[in-house]
Design an enzyme around this catalytic site. Structure first.
Site, short mmCIF file in Angstrom:
data_model
loop_
_atom_site.label_atom_id
_atom_site.label_comp_id
_atom_site.label_asym_id
_atom_site.label_seq_id
_atom_site.Cartn_x
_atom_site.Cartn_y
_atom_site.Cartn_z
N GLU A 95 0.52 -1.65 -0.32
CA GLU A 95 -0.28 0.17 0.06
C GLU A 95 1.05 1.19 -0.20
O GLU A 95 0.24 2.31 -0.18
CB GLU A 95 -0.61 -0.38 1.50
CG GLU A 95 -1.98 -1.09 0.66
CD GLU A 95 -2.94 -1.13 2.08
OE1 GLU A 95 -2.68 -0.43 3.13
OE2 GLU A 95 -4.21 -1.44 2.31
N GLU A 126 6.93 -21.59 8.50
CA GLU A 126 7.41 -20.89 9.22
C GLU A 126 8.22 -21.83 10.15
O GLU A 126 8.68 -20.71 10.76
CB GLU A 126 6.08 -20.61 9.95
CG GLU A 126 5.51 -21.44 10.99
CD GLU A 126 4.52 -21.44 12.33
OE1 GLU A 126 4.46 -21.28 13.22
OE2 GLU A 126 3.21 -20.89 11.55
#
Length: 311
Positions: A95, A126
């Site tokens: 963004e 992960e």
């Protein structure tokens, strides 16, 4: 098999110590409540998050200043995380270009498992302690950069490994966790540990923990961009008009801040090649596009300073 049992016992012990994994008896009857009551109870839990973020204001401020200082010297901000935490970093990074007119390489989001993991879970990604280091090496991480690791539990191996490598080469490092005394906090220079407590649904850290992470990363980029002069009078002035809505917003911004009509604002934007900041400077000082651009460069892109120079 004995080794597997030992690892499972150790993992269960770790989870038992995490606030984000805790269960509470007060929510044992959720499935019996009305929808309206569920909404009220979940909203009440969510109300606790901003206050918890506020408790970390000093640490957040230190990280903002560190990021801004490195931006000024050509450094980047790189988020690393897994699952929800990784997606939040990717979202914030994506963004920045349309909001602040930044190059896509200035703020980067890395997620365990790569781009596939943005939409789908990637098993065991992960737990890969070396993967983040490999990705950071591919980005040619330097001491000018900032790496922010995000993990609700505060113990994600992918994030610990990335922060450890980043710190070893002199990059500025920070950690965002939802548990105190976190492993990622210990691996980083600055720990932002937002203690949001047990989740509305036990262990579902996309809830309060995810909300806290989003609030913190909002601050990191927004406030560092303010420090770089990306806003003027609380308005975005470095946005990129990549669609019709943003083009209209650019005209509206110039019109309102310069106190001119829509037509004059649109004309100034055309002369400024679409740059809101440059159009505002031209209107405020009657400078030519060339002179305004030179003054803006000399002011390191800070509109207020450029206006004072040309006035």
């Amino acid at each position: 098999m004995p080794d597997d049992n030992l690892r499972l016992t150790e993992m269960l012990s770790v989870l038992d110590r995490l606030d984000t994994e805790a269960s509470t008896t007060e929510r044992g009857d959720l499935d019996l409540l009305s929808t309206a009551e569920l909404v009220r109870q979940m909203n009440a839990q969510d109300h606790r998050v901003p206050a918890a973020v506020g408790e970390c204001a000093e640490e957040i401020a230190v990280v903002v200043d560190g990021i801004a200082e490195r931006f000024r010297h050509g450094g980047r901000l790189i988020y690393i995380g897994a699952g929800t935490a990784g997606r939040i970093g990717v979202l914030d990074a994506s963004e920045c270009p349309p909001t602040f007119g930044t190059d896509p390489s200035m703020v980067v989001g890395l997620i365990a498992g790569g781009e596939t993991a943005i939409r789908s879970a990637v098993e065991n990604a992960e737990d890969d302690h070396e993967a983040a280091e490999a990705s950071l090496r591919e980005l040619h991480l330097t001491a000018r950069d900032t790496v922010v690791g995000i993990s609700a539990s505060g113990r994600t191996p992918y994030v610990v490994g990335g922060l450890t490598y980043a710190r070893s080469i002199g990059a500025f490092t920070a950690a965002i966790a939802s548990n105190a005394h976190s492993e990622i906090g210990a691996a980083a220079e600055i720990a932002i540990e937002v203690i949001t407590g047990p989740e509305f649904i036990s262990g579902s850290t996309r809830l309060k923990s995810g909300t806290a992470q989003k609030l913190v990363v909002n601050m990191l980029t927004t406030l560092s961009m303010i420090k770089l002069g990306k806003t003027y009078h609380g308005v975005m002035v470095d946005l990129l008009a990549t669609n019709e809505k943003l083009h209209a917003r650019s005209i509206r911004t110039v019109s309102q801040l310069a106190g001119v009509g829509v037509d004059e604002a649109a004309e100034a934007l055309r002369a400024a090649d679409g740059s809101v900041k440059l159009a505002l400077l031209m209107l405020a000082t009657n400078a030519s596009p060339e002179s305004a651009a030179t003054a803006l460069d000399a002011a390191d892109g800070i509109l207020r300073v450029a206006i004072a120079t040309l006035s």
